[in-house]
Design an enzyme around this catalytic site. Structure first.
Site, PDB file in Angstrom:
ATOM      1  N   LYS A 122      -0.149   3.679  -6.726  1.00 37.75           N
ATOM      2  CA  LYS A 122      -0.474   4.674  -7.754  1.00 37.75           C
ATOM      3  C   LYS A 122       0.593   4.715  -8.838  1.00 37.75           C
ATOM      4  O   LYS A 122       0.302   4.999 -10.001  1.00 37.75           O
ATOM      5  CB  LYS A 122      -0.725   6.057  -7.151  1.00 37.75           C
ATOM      6  CG  LYS A 122       0.476   6.708  -6.477  1.00 37.75           C
ATOM      7  CD  LYS A 122       0.927   7.980  -7.155  1.00 37.75           C
ATOM      8  CE  LYS A 122       2.037   8.640  -6.374  1.00 37.75           C
ATOM      9  NZ  LYS A 122       3.170   9.075  -7.127  1.00 37.75           N
ATOM     10  N   GLY A 146       0.858  -1.183   0.000  1.00 40.26           N
ATOM     11  CA  GLY A 146       0.000   0.000   0.000  1.00 40.26           C
ATOM     12  C   GLY A 146       0.885   1.220   0.000  1.00 40.26           C
ATOM     13  O   GLY A 146       2.043   1.165  -0.420  1.00 40.26           O
ATOM     14  N   CYS A 199       2.911   5.403  -2.841  1.00 42.16           N
ATOM     15  CA  CYS A 199       3.797   5.279  -4.012  1.00 42.16           C
ATOM     16  C   CYS A 199       3.489   4.063  -4.874  1.00 42.16           C
ATOM     17  O   CYS A 199       2.998   4.216  -5.994  1.00 42.16           O
ATOM     18  CB  CYS A 199       5.246   5.233  -3.546  1.00 42.16           C
ATOM     19  SG  CYS A 199       5.703   6.688  -2.588  1.00 42.16           S
TER      20      CYS A 199
HETATM   21  C1  UGA Z   1       8.532   2.793  -2.018  1.00 39.91           C
HETATM   22  C2  UGA Z   1       9.872   2.283  -2.567  1.00 39.91           C
HETATM   23  O1  UGA Z   1      10.317   1.186  -1.793  1.00 39.91           O
HETATM   24  C3  UGA Z   1      10.923   3.390  -2.517  1.00 39.91           C
HETATM   25  O2  UGA Z   1      12.134   2.944  -3.082  1.00 39.91           O
HETATM   26  C4  UGA Z   1      10.391   4.582  -3.306  1.00 39.91           C
HETATM   27  O3  UGA Z   1      11.298   5.667  -3.267  1.00 39.91           O
HETATM   28  C5  UGA Z   1       9.074   5.038  -2.704  1.00 39.91           C
HETATM   29  O4  UGA Z   1       8.128   3.950  -2.745  1.00 39.91           O
HETATM   30  C6  UGA Z   1       8.564   6.195  -3.505  1.00 39.91           C
HETATM   31  O5  UGA Z   1       8.122   5.989  -4.646  1.00 39.91           O
HETATM   32  O6  UGA Z   1       8.703   7.343  -3.079  1.00 39.91           O
HETATM   33  P1  UGA Z   1       7.533   3.162   0.432  1.00 39.91           P
HETATM   34  O7  UGA Z   1       6.254   3.531  -0.240  1.00 39.91           O
HETATM   35  O8  UGA Z   1       8.031   4.011   1.555  1.00 39.91           O
HETATM   36  O9  UGA Z   1       8.730   3.124  -0.643  1.00 39.91           O
HETATM   37  O10 UGA Z   1       7.322   1.715   0.991  1.00 39.91           O
HETATM   38  P2  UGA Z   1       7.964   0.260   0.799  1.00 39.91           P
HETATM   39  O11 UGA Z   1       8.927   0.002   1.869  1.00 39.91           O
HETATM   40  O12 UGA Z   1       8.398   0.058  -0.602  1.00 39.91           O
HETATM   41  O13 UGA Z   1       6.690  -0.628   1.067  1.00 39.91           O
HETATM   42  C7  UGA Z   1       5.543  -0.540   0.227  1.00 39.91           C
HETATM   43  C8  UGA Z   1       4.489  -1.518   0.658  1.00 39.91           C
HETATM   44  O14 UGA Z   1       4.882  -2.841   0.333  1.00 39.91           O
HETATM   45  C9  UGA Z   1       4.179  -1.524   2.149  1.00 39.91           C
HETATM   46  O15 UGA Z   1       2.775  -1.568   2.312  1.00 39.91           O
HETATM   47  C10 UGA Z   1       4.827  -2.785   2.643  1.00 39.91           C
HETATM   48  O16 UGA Z   1       4.183  -3.317   3.762  1.00 39.91           O
HETATM   49  C11 UGA Z   1       4.667  -3.695   1.440  1.00 39.91           C
HETATM   50  N1  UGA Z   1       5.649  -4.791   1.378  1.00 39.91           N
HETATM   51  C12 UGA Z   1       6.975  -4.516   1.297  1.00 39.91           C
HETATM   52  C13 UGA Z   1       5.201  -6.096   1.393  1.00 39.91           C
HETATM   53  O17 UGA Z   1       3.990  -6.370   1.454  1.00 39.91           O
HETATM   54  N2  UGA Z   1       6.115  -7.113   1.325  1.00 39.91           N
HETATM   55  C14 UGA Z   1       7.442  -6.867   1.234  1.00 39.91           C
HETATM   56  O18 UGA Z   1       8.225  -7.849   1.171  1.00 39.91           O
HETATM   57  C15 UGA Z   1       7.883  -5.540   1.227  1.00 39.91           C
END
Ligand code: UGA
Length: 481
Positions: A270, A264, A267
């Site tokens: 969308k 979710g 980033c």
């Molecule tokens: C993400 C990217 O990881 C960044 O590199 C990027 O700069 C950023 O978007 C952006 O476009 O600005 P972020 O949205 O902070 O960063 O979050 P993430 O750590 O990527 O996690 C995204 C979602 O994936 C979370 O809901 C997390 O719980 C989920 N997730 C992550 C999983 O369900 N499984 C995983 O193994 C890893």
């Protein structure tokens, strides 16, 4: 340098670049946000940022303003850090904030300057920004560059100060030299720590695409493992062990392979939609059709929790899905991930709202996201604490993997709950410890040991002991003929 837009991205960048020693001015149209930052308060949850904000305000390297004129006058390099949300009623990106930031700034520029885009945008935006600049600041020698950011909420300070790479799209040597000067601090810090930060200097289109391609890849990785979770659920596998086992292959790697309720935030969801919309416009829609599937797999994970909750609670199906009337459910987590207060497109909050809509008495607790969650879902009930949420619950759903939930004592929580029944939507709890403490534990992406995999009943009709038949080769081995 200036940072236009002081949300999660711009505020973190402004503070960290001041920490690196640059003279920084942060701009935002939001008066309350600028007042808070000026007073040393970070208006969102980001570990470590408050301390750095206060230190750099005190050192006089960092200020904030709501004046475009002051911003234009102050900076040689202006970073555009405004949001690019999903367009209302569509899947493409809404560039209206980029447009107003660039035109607002350009109209006040009086000397050569570099505008560096940091926002995540559809490919082609940098060229469009160049045209905006030519229209609103003609003949001043104002140039454009694009340098995407890759920071993750919850670890954004580290991601800015110690990035995995720097990517810049430039069109002139002058712009390249200014961007280089603007990143000297990061490179010097890396050299002092005996690290290297790879720098990729490229064209506009590649720089813009690097960002959306990276997020599309991460989203695909998460949906891949969640697709495996769906198969494990019916076949009797365990997706956590599967992820560990495939992740030992260095070509695959074990990061971003955590199955659960899916991704979710502001980033990934969308960005993969906007990327598809842009590819479609450019005539390459087919190339990204798989991202639609990535999105669908991700959405299905949210429904899976409702389905599992109904099954465990014995709730009847209704025309619009299961009915939870009277069921008391504790939802632990509201943010899209831990160490953040961001509830944008958060699976946890959406599942809590869906349970409440279907009649459940839901109590939500989150260590940092309750204020934002209450604004986004004012109809939900929020608990004061973890204990308060779990007390008298018939089902506990852990939907964001906050350390407070992972390290909670299951025996103590078991005494508070009405029924010791838990869905671990992030596969983040110690299943053995919770089971030993008397909980009926269900993770996502595995099948309980007491249930046969789908398809067995048809296969084992002839066997009174209910065992499946041994697999037999379809034809006799060649040697036996
Ligand atoms: C993400 C990217 O990881 C960044 O590199 C990027 O700069 C950023 O978007 C952006 O476009 O600005 P972020 O949205 O902070 O960063 O979050 P993430 O750590 O990527 O996690 C995204 C979602 O994936 C979370 O809901 C997390 O719980 C989920 N997730 C992550 C999983 O369900 N499984 C995983 O193994 C890893």
């Amino acid at each position: 340098m200036t940072f236009v837009g002081t949300g999660y991205l711009g505020a973190t960048y402004a503070v960290c670049f001041a920490e690196l020693g640059y003279e920084v001015l942060g701009f935002d149209v939001d008066v309350a946000r600028i007042a808070a930052l000026t007073a040393g308060t970070v208006p969102f949850h980001e570990p470590g940022l408050t301390e750095l904000l206060r230190r750099n305000l005190a050192a006089g390297r960092l200020r904030f303003t709501t004046s475009y004129a002051e911003t234009a006058d102050f900076g040689d390099v202006h970073f555009v850090c405004v949001g690019t949300p999903q367009r209302p009623g569509g899947t493409g990106a809404d560039l209206s904030y980029v447009e107003s930031a660039v035109t607002g700034l350009a109209a006040h520029l009086t000397r050569p300057a570099l505008i560096v885009g940091k926002s995540t945008v559809p490919v082609g935006t940098a060229e469009w920004v160049e045209r905006l600049v030519a229209k609103h600041a003609p003949g001043l020698g104002v140039q454009v560059a694009w340098s995407p950011e890759f920071l993750q909420e919850g670890r954004a300070v580290q991601d800015v100060l110690r990035p995995s790479r720097i990517v810049v799209g430039v069109r002139s040597e002058w712009a390249g030299a200014l961007v280089d000067a603007a990143h000297r601090g990061i490179l010097e810090l890396a050299a002092a720590e005996d690290r290297e930060v790879p720098v990729v200097v490229t064209d506009f289109a590649t720089a813009e695409l690097v960002k959306v391609a990276a997020n599309a890849f991460l989203a695909t990785k998460i949906s891949f493992i969640n697709a495996m979770a769906e198969v494990c659920e019916v076949a009797g596998g365990d997706v956590t062990q599967l992820a560990r086992a495939i992740g030992y292959d260095p070509r695959i790697g074990n990061r971003f392979l955590q199955a659960g309720v899916g991704f979710g935030g502001g980033c990934l969801p969308k960005d993969i939609r906007a990327f598809q919309a842009r590819a479609q416009e450019l005539g390459a829609g087919e190339a990204l059709r798989f991202l639609h599937e990535v999105d669908l797999i991700n959405q299905r994970r949210r429904g899976k929790v409702l389905q599992l909750a109904a099954e465990l609670l014995g709730c009847p199906p209704g025309p619009g899905g299961p009915q939870f009337a009277g069921a008391r459910v504790a939802v632990l987590g509201a943010t899209f991930k831990p160490h953040s207060d961001d509830v944008r497109d958060a699976p946890a909050l959406q599942i809590a709202a869906a349970l409440a809509r279907a009649g459940a008495g839901v109590r939500v607790y989150d260590p940092a996201g309750m204020a934002n969650a209450a604004l986004a879902q004012p109809g939900l009930r929020f608990a004061e604490s973890l204990d308060d949420a779990v007390r008298d619950a018939e089902l506990v759903c852990v939907l964001t993997e906050w350390p407070e939930f992972r390290t909670a004592d299951p025996a103590r929580l078991g005494r508070l709950a009405a029924t010791p029944l838990v869905i671990d939507g992030r596969n983040c709890l110690d299943a053995a410890a919770w089971t030993a403490a008397g909980w009926r534990y269900r993770g996502l992406g595995s099948r309980p040991a007491d249930r046969a995999p789908a398809g067995w009943t048809a296969l084992d009709q002839d066997d009174p002991a209910g065992r499946p038949p041994l697999p037999r080769p379809a034809t006799r081995p060649v040697a036996a003929r």
